[in-house]
Design a protein around this motif. Sequence first.
Motif, short mmCIF file in Angstrom:
data_model
loop_
_atom_site.label_atom_id
_atom_site.label_comp_id
_atom_site.label_asym_id
_atom_site.label_seq_id
_atom_site.Cartn_x
_atom_site.Cartn_y
_atom_site.Cartn_z
N ASP A 158 1.09 -1.35 -0.12
CA ASP A 158 0.24 0.11 -0.13
C ASP A 158 0.86 1.09 0.01
O ASP A 158 0.27 2.32 -0.09
N GLY A 159 2.13 1.15 0.33
CA GLY A 159 2.83 2.25 0.22
C GLY A 159 4.23 2.24 0.96
O GLY A 159 4.64 1.09 1.52
N THR A 160 4.93 3.34 1.30
CA THR A 160 6.32 3.28 1.89
C THR A 160 6.04 3.58 3.62
O THR A 160 5.17 4.58 3.71
N GLY A 167 3.53 6.69 7.35
CA GLY A 167 3.28 5.39 6.49
C GLY A 167 2.47 4.48 7.43
O GLY A 167 2.34 3.41 6.91
N MET A 168 2.49 5.03 8.64
CA MET A 168 1.54 3.95 9.59
C MET A 168 0.28 3.52 9.23
O MET A 168 -0.03 2.37 9.36
N GLU A 169 -0.28 4.29 8.37
CA GLU A 169 -1.61 3.76 7.61
C GLU A 169 -1.41 2.52 6.84
O GLU A 169 -2.36 1.79 6.84
N MET A 223 7.41 -7.25 2.99
CA MET A 223 8.18 -6.19 2.68
C MET A 223 8.68 -6.40 1.30
O MET A 223 9.65 -7.43 0.90
N ILE A 224 8.24 -5.60 0.44
CA ILE A 224 8.62 -5.60 -1.00
C ILE A 224 10.23 -5.18 -1.15
O ILE A 224 10.99 -5.90 -1.81
N LYS A 281 -2.52 -1.74 7.56
CA LYS A 281 -3.60 -2.67 6.57
C LYS A 281 -2.77 -3.84 6.21
O LYS A 281 -3.23 -4.89 5.42
N ILE A 282 -1.76 -4.23 7.26
CA ILE A 282 -1.08 -5.42 6.91
C ILE A 282 -1.92 -6.66 7.34
O ILE A 282 -2.75 -6.52 8.29
N ALA A 283 -2.15 -7.75 6.63
CA ALA A 283 -3.01 -8.78 6.84
C ALA A 283 -2.88 -9.41 8.16
O ALA A 283 -1.68 -9.73 8.50
N ARG A 284 -3.82 -10.03 8.92
CA ARG A 284 -3.61 -10.36 10.12
C ARG A 284 -3.50 -11.88 10.29
O ARG A 284 -4.29 -12.44 9.44
#
Length: 166
Positions: free
Chosen positions: A17-19, A138-140, A157-158, A144-147
């Motif tokens: 979703d972003g950095t 980027g805490m948002e 982590m890409i 969103k990380i899958a639980r």
Amino acid sequence: MAEIKDPENTLLIELKDGTVTIELLPDVAPKHVERAKALARAGAYDDVVFHRVIEGFMAQTGDVEHGKAGGNTRRAGTGGSDMPDLPAEFSKLPHDRGSLGAARSSNPNSANSQFFINFGDNAFLNGQYTVYGRVISGMEHVDKIARGEPPANPDKMISVKVAADA
């Protein structure tokens, strides 16, 4: 995007979703900061899954031995790097939302490559796990990380880079 004050002590973690920008704290936990930067610069954290993600608690990743996405990640969370374990670097810093903590076994001096990002204020961890960074933007995306333990379809982590090298 956060203002990066010290690019040499800032990690950029690319998620789906972003950095996520993490300010490292070398004055507080110099050995943990050096290890994180060494592993990031070696590309060891790239493509590593979040293997333990507990709602309201934290997202754990960094098993560079077993955690590569696309591989057999069932053992993720049981390994580290090929470098020696780190001594605890406990401080008065709280495990509050966005803080970066060193994951370890029951032995306080067993942290290696794994770390977690706190979703909330986890004061019960204070003084028991090394804090060596904090999310400054980027805490948002972390939220969103899958639980799951492990998640059915784990996020990864890409890429992880030291800002000075990006």
